[in-house]
Scaffold this active site. Structure first.
Site, PDB file in Angstrom:
ATOM      1  CG  ASP A 151     -31.124  35.352 -42.840  1.00  0.00           C
ATOM      2  OD1 ASP A 151     -29.928  35.051 -42.282  1.00  0.00           O
ATOM      3  OD2 ASP A 151     -31.797  36.282 -41.878  1.00  0.00           O
TER       4      ASP A 151
ATOM      5  CD  GLU B  11     -34.563  37.151 -39.017  1.00  0.00           C
ATOM      6  OE1 GLU B  11     -35.363  37.016 -38.085  1.00  0.00           O
ATOM      7  OE2 GLU B  11     -33.453  37.514 -39.622  1.00  0.00           O
TER       8      GLU B  11
ATOM      9  CG  HIS C 297     -32.106  39.261 -36.150  1.00  0.00           C
ATOM     10  ND1 HIS C 297     -32.017  38.325 -36.316  1.00  0.00           N
ATOM     11  CD2 HIS C 297     -31.271  39.421 -35.171  1.00  0.00           C
ATOM     12  CE1 HIS C 297     -31.213  36.950 -35.109  1.00  0.00           C
ATOM     13  NE2 HIS C 297     -30.345  38.324 -33.982  1.00  0.00           N
TER      14      HIS C 297
ATOM     15  CG  ASP D 151     -29.707  38.694 -41.235  1.00  0.00           C
ATOM     16  OD1 ASP D 151     -29.065  39.727 -41.310  1.00  0.00           O
ATOM     17  OD2 ASP D 151     -31.210  38.041 -40.514  1.00  0.00           O
TER      18      ASP D 151
END
Length: 248
Positions: free
Chosen positions: A53, A55, A216, A221
């Site tokens: 995941d 960012e 986030h 996550d």
């Protein structure tokens, strides 16, 4: 760059101590049928799952950044435990990433992700991080004997962000085959639950699962995606590939 081999999540991040104790399985008042779970596990097309995941740099809706750049690269490797009927954590890769175009993070980005300017300033650029990730990935998979796949929440991470990020490093990055196919957990959730989810928080709420950490935060996550995977496994989900990069 933090690179963890043979460590479990409770050893890496103390705040997960109650969640990760070598293995991560959902806690349910309903005991699953061990025989049916073993049969389901054996029917899965993959043995290892790289839960990822990203960012990225961002600003509020009125000031969109172009291009966005990955600033957190987390991945947790899990594999099926056919005896216990769930996903077992094997290893974790995590690194922050120094952006090369929009080098100063916006206040909005830091508030959303928890990533500060110092975190990215003291981190390597994406091509170096990705090289480290590929080495870690290859250390944990036997290509001849094991089948593995990337797992994300949505198509943005690989289909959009990763592809666009690699374009910033045309001379140093060639996209490997294992990054071209992935499981969008949202699609499997929709098949199992009859509704397409808005996001991780929505999937956790629908399955009565506890949220760990902050949405986030990339590594948080990943942990929450694993929780959702275990919930879907209990509901008979077969973890098939859902998406593929067709052109770059």
């Amino acid at each position: 760059m933090m690179k963890f081999k043979g460590l479990f999540r409770s050893q890496i991040f103390p705040k997960y101590k109650l969640v990760f104790n070598k293995t991560m399985f959902i806690r349910s008042t309903d005991k699953p049928n061990a025989k049916s779970l073993t049969s389901l596990n054996k029917s899965q097309p993959y043995t290892k799952y790289f839960v990822l995941d990203f960012e990225a740099t961002c600003d509020n809706g009125a000031h969109l950044l172009k291009p966005q750049e990955i600033i957190e690269f987390p991945c947790i490797l899990v594999e099926l435990n056919t005896v216990k009927g769930g996903f077992e954590v094997v290893s974790c890769f995590h690194s922050y990433v120094k952006p090369i175009i929009h080098t100063q993070l916006t206040e909005y980005c830091t508030e959303l992700t928890g990533i500060t300017q110092d975190m990215v300033n003291n981190s390597p650029p994406f091509d170096e991080v990705f090289s480290n990730f590929c080495n870690w990935h290859n250390d944990h998979i036997n290509m001849e004997k094991e089948k593995s796949i990337i797992v994300t929440s949505g198509n943005w991470d690989i289909g959009n962000m990763f592809v666009e990020q690699c374009k910033l490093f045309p001379s140093t990055i060639t996209i490997p085959e294992f990054m071209c196919t992935w499981i969008n957990i949202k699609k499997l959730f929709a098949l199992a639950m009859g509704q397409y989810p808005l996001g991780i928080k929505n999937m956790l709420k629908t399955t009565n699962s506890k949220q760990i950490g902050n949405i986030h935060c990339g590594i948080d996550d990943c942990v929450n995606i694993i929780t959702i995977m275990n919930q879907l496994l209990q509901r008979g989900c077969v973890f098939q590939a859902t998406n593929k990069i067709t052109s770059v």
